[in-house]
Design a protein around this motif. Structure first.
Motif, PDB file in Angstrom:
ATOM      1  N   LYS A 108     -20.564  18.878   1.471  1.00 51.36           N
ATOM      2  CA  LYS A 108     -19.755  18.056   0.557  1.00 51.36           C
ATOM      3  C   LYS A 108     -18.733  18.920  -0.170  1.00 51.36           C
ATOM      4  O   LYS A 108     -17.568  18.527  -0.315  1.00 51.36           O
ATOM      5  CB  LYS A 108     -20.684  17.354  -0.439  1.00 51.36           C
ATOM      6  CG  LYS A 108     -19.990  16.548  -1.490  1.00 51.36           C
ATOM      7  CD  LYS A 108     -20.085  15.072  -1.174  1.00 51.36           C
ATOM      8  CE  LYS A 108     -19.531  14.223  -2.292  1.00 51.36           C
ATOM      9  NZ  LYS A 108     -18.130  14.012  -2.215  1.00 51.36           N
ATOM     10  N   LYS A 139     -15.842  19.858   2.064  1.00 54.20           N
ATOM     11  CA  LYS A 139     -14.920  18.730   2.226  1.00 54.20           C
ATOM     12  C   LYS A 139     -14.057  18.566   0.981  1.00 54.20           C
ATOM     13  O   LYS A 139     -12.848  18.321   1.062  1.00 54.20           O
ATOM     14  CB  LYS A 139     -15.702  17.449   2.513  1.00 54.20           C
ATOM     15  CG  LYS A 139     -14.796  16.252   2.775  1.00 54.20           C
ATOM     16  CD  LYS A 139     -15.595  14.984   2.947  1.00 54.20           C
ATOM     17  CE  LYS A 139     -14.714  13.782   3.202  1.00 54.20           C
ATOM     18  NZ  LYS A 139     -13.680  13.570   2.243  1.00 54.20           N
ATOM     19  N   ASP A 140     -14.691  18.709  -0.205  1.00 54.36           N
ATOM     20  CA  ASP A 140     -13.943  18.583  -1.457  1.00 54.36           C
ATOM     21  C   ASP A 140     -12.854  19.641  -1.559  1.00 54.36           C
ATOM     22  O   ASP A 140     -11.733  19.357  -2.005  1.00 54.36           O
ATOM     23  CB  ASP A 140     -14.881  18.686  -2.661  1.00 54.36           C
ATOM     24  CG  ASP A 140     -15.763  17.449  -2.811  1.00 54.36           C
ATOM     25  OD1 ASP A 140     -15.496  16.440  -2.129  1.00 54.36           O
ATOM     26  OD2 ASP A 140     -16.719  17.504  -3.608  1.00 54.36           O
ATOM     27  N   SER A 148     -11.324  21.104   0.918  1.00 51.37           N
ATOM     28  CA  SER A 148     -10.283  20.713   1.866  1.00 51.37           C
ATOM     29  C   SER A 148      -9.398  19.611   1.271  1.00 51.37           C
ATOM     30  O   SER A 148      -8.168  19.649   1.380  1.00 51.37           O
ATOM     31  CB  SER A 148     -10.928  20.237   3.159  1.00 51.37           C
ATOM     32  OG  SER A 148      -9.956  19.738   4.035  1.00 51.37           O
ATOM     33  N   ASP A 149     -10.041  18.633   0.616  1.00 51.81           N
ATOM     34  CA  ASP A 149      -9.279  17.556  -0.020  1.00 51.81           C
ATOM     35  C   ASP A 149      -8.370  18.097  -1.124  1.00 51.81           C
ATOM     36  O   ASP A 149      -7.221  17.655  -1.271  1.00 51.81           O
ATOM     37  CB  ASP A 149     -10.227  16.500  -0.604  1.00 51.81           C
ATOM     38  CG  ASP A 149     -10.947  15.708   0.477  1.00 51.81           C
ATOM     39  OD1 ASP A 149     -10.529  15.773   1.653  1.00 51.81           O
ATOM     40  OD2 ASP A 149     -11.945  15.028   0.141  1.00 51.81           O
ATOM     41  N   ARG A 150      -8.852  19.056  -1.894  1.00 46.53           N
ATOM     42  CA  ARG A 150      -8.043  19.648  -2.979  1.00 46.53           C
ATOM     43  C   ARG A 150      -6.829  20.373  -2.409  1.00 46.53           C
ATOM     44  O   ARG A 150      -5.729  20.296  -2.967  1.00 46.53           O
ATOM     45  CB  ARG A 150      -8.870  20.623  -3.829  1.00 46.53           C
ATOM     46  CG  ARG A 150     -10.077  20.072  -4.533  1.00 46.53           C
ATOM     47  CD  ARG A 150      -9.754  18.986  -5.548  1.00 46.53           C
ATOM     48  NE  ARG A 150     -10.886  18.633  -6.366  1.00 46.53           N
ATOM     49  CZ  ARG A 150     -11.851  17.808  -6.008  1.00 46.53           C
ATOM     50  NH1 ARG A 150     -11.863  17.277  -4.819  1.00 46.53           N
ATOM     51  NH2 ARG A 150     -12.823  17.515  -6.836  1.00 46.53           N
ATOM     52  N   ILE A 172      -5.229  19.688   0.328  1.00 47.00           N
ATOM     53  CA  ILE A 172      -4.264  18.669   0.744  1.00 47.00           C
ATOM     54  C   ILE A 172      -3.535  18.114  -0.478  1.00 47.00           C
ATOM     55  O   ILE A 172      -2.309  17.916  -0.462  1.00 47.00           O
ATOM     56  CB  ILE A 172      -4.976  17.534   1.524  1.00 47.00           C
ATOM     57  CG1 ILE A 172      -5.500  18.081   2.865  1.00 47.00           C
ATOM     58  CG2 ILE A 172      -4.067  16.342   1.740  1.00 47.00           C
ATOM     59  CD1 ILE A 172      -6.448  17.149   3.583  1.00 47.00           C
ATOM     60  N   GLN A 173      -4.289  17.896  -1.573  1.00 41.13           N
ATOM     61  CA  GLN A 173      -3.680  17.384  -2.801  1.00 41.13           C
ATOM     62  C   GLN A 173      -2.640  18.361  -3.345  1.00 41.13           C
ATOM     63  O   GLN A 173      -1.566  17.949  -3.796  1.00 41.13           O
ATOM     64  CB  GLN A 173      -4.758  17.121  -3.863  1.00 41.13           C
ATOM     65  CG  GLN A 173      -5.666  15.953  -3.538  1.00 41.13           C
ATOM     66  CD  GLN A 173      -6.839  15.840  -4.500  1.00 41.13           C
ATOM     67  OE1 GLN A 173      -7.010  16.676  -5.383  1.00 41.13           O
ATOM     68  NE2 GLN A 173      -7.649  14.804  -4.318  1.00 41.13           N
ATOM     69  N   ASP A 232       0.475  18.181  -1.354  1.00 41.07           N
ATOM     70  CA  ASP A 232       1.210  16.969  -1.703  1.00 41.07           C
ATOM     71  C   ASP A 232       1.945  17.131  -3.037  1.00 41.07           C
ATOM     72  O   ASP A 232       3.042  16.590  -3.222  1.00 41.07           O
ATOM     73  CB  ASP A 232       0.264  15.763  -1.769  1.00 41.07           C
ATOM     74  CG  ASP A 232      -0.243  15.344  -0.388  1.00 41.07           C
ATOM     75  OD1 ASP A 232       0.369  15.780   0.619  1.00 41.07           O
ATOM     76  OD2 ASP A 232      -1.230  14.603  -0.324  1.00 41.07           O
ATOM     77  N   GLU A 261      -9.047  10.427 -10.052  1.00 46.46           N
ATOM     78  CA  GLU A 261      -9.757  10.450  -8.768  1.00 46.46           C
ATOM     79  C   GLU A 261     -10.815  11.538  -8.742  1.00 46.46           C
ATOM     80  O   GLU A 261     -11.925  11.329  -8.239  1.00 46.46           O
ATOM     81  CB  GLU A 261      -8.759  10.666  -7.621  1.00 46.46           C
ATOM     82  CG  GLU A 261      -7.914   9.457  -7.291  1.00 46.46           C
ATOM     83  CD  GLU A 261      -6.955   9.717  -6.148  1.00 46.46           C
ATOM     84  OE1 GLU A 261      -7.032  10.799  -5.517  1.00 46.46           O
ATOM     85  OE2 GLU A 261      -6.118   8.837  -5.874  1.00 46.46           O
ATOM     86  N   ASN A 262     -10.449  12.711  -9.283  1.00 45.97           N
ATOM     87  CA  ASN A 262     -11.414  13.825  -9.297  1.00 45.97           C
ATOM     88  C   ASN A 262     -12.609  13.516 -10.180  1.00 45.97           C
ATOM     89  O   ASN A 262     -13.751  13.867  -9.846  1.00 45.97           O
ATOM     90  CB  ASN A 262     -10.728  15.115  -9.748  1.00 45.97           C
ATOM     91  CG  ASN A 262      -9.797  15.670  -8.693  1.00 45.97           C
ATOM     92  OD1 ASN A 262      -9.873  15.286  -7.526  1.00 45.97           O
ATOM     93  ND2 ASN A 262      -8.908  16.551  -9.081  1.00 45.97           N
ATOM     94  N   ALA A 285     -14.736  11.138  -8.224  1.00 45.44           N
ATOM     95  CA  ALA A 285     -15.395  11.859  -7.130  1.00 45.44           C
ATOM     96  C   ALA A 285     -16.561  12.691  -7.655  1.00 45.44           C
ATOM     97  O   ALA A 285     -17.625  12.752  -7.033  1.00 45.44           O
ATOM     98  CB  ALA A 285     -14.394  12.751  -6.408  1.00 45.44           C
TER      99      ALA A 285
END
Length: 196
Positions: free
Chosen positions: A49, A52-53, A55-57, A59-60, A63, A82-83, A86
């Motif tokens: 988990k 994955k978090d 990796s998501d950060r 990408i954020q 962006d 969102e964070n 989450a």
């Protein structure tokens, strides 16, 4: 596994291994050298988990580089929300996973159907202590044993499994029958109740 070799050597005398003493000491020493399966699984899921978090950060952040200065504040506020969501979801899932593993471990081998019994335990009333122990679980299991005893295996069921299998003579009392043993002892000492 060096500790296990030392225990085997310790409990081997004249080439004979004392299995009972070895098993007792292995049961005592094993937790010092290994991680329980439930703890390992929980940590592995947490690691997945977290990866994955991260990796998501990433990408954020990429962006964010594309966002104009005027919209940056609104984007930061949105991402903070969102964070937070989450994080709350993650903590809830981790707590649920910890409680589920603790319940399964507590009832393993003691009930007829683990999924039914674990479904009857109210997780909202359980508290994970600072030491990792689950407060309230033993009370709920004891309450279920009283109110729904048919869900639990009999404690002496394992003892019945130890009776010798195979053919037995008809008319003989079952092995270890207390009444038959008392009668045999009385007859051996001449203490029979018959009067002649």
């Amino acid at each position: 596994m060096e500790w296990l070799k030392k225990l085997i050597e310790k409990h081997t005398k004249d080439g004979v291994l004392n299995q009972e003493e070895l098993i007792k000491e292995v049961n005592t020493e094993f937790p010092k050298h290994a991680v329980p399966k439930e703890t390992y699984n929980a940590l592995a899921e947490t690691k997945t988990k977290l990866e994955k978090d991260i990796s998501d950060r990433d990408i954020q952040l990429e962006d964010l580089k594309k966002v104009d200065a005027a919209g940056l504040q609104a984007e930061i506020t949105r991402l903070q929300g969102e964070n937070k969501t989450a994080k709350e979801t993650y903590e809830k899932e981790l707590k649920d996973l910890t409680l589920t593993n603790a319940i399964k471990l507590a009832i393993a081998g003691k009930v007829h159907d683990e999924s039914i019994v674990s479904g009857l335990i109210d997780k909202t009333k359980l508290i994970i202590g600072d030491d990792g122990k689950i407060v309230g679980l033993d009370d709920q299991i004891a309450s279920l044993k009283e109110s729904k005893a048919f869900l639990f295996k009999e404690e002496n069921q394992n003892q019945n499994n130890n009776q010798k299998a195979g053919f037995q003579k008809i008319g003989n009392p079952p092995p270890n029958d207390p009444a038959a043993m008392d009668a045999a002892i009385a007859a051996a000492f001449g203490n029979t109740t018959e009067q002649k």
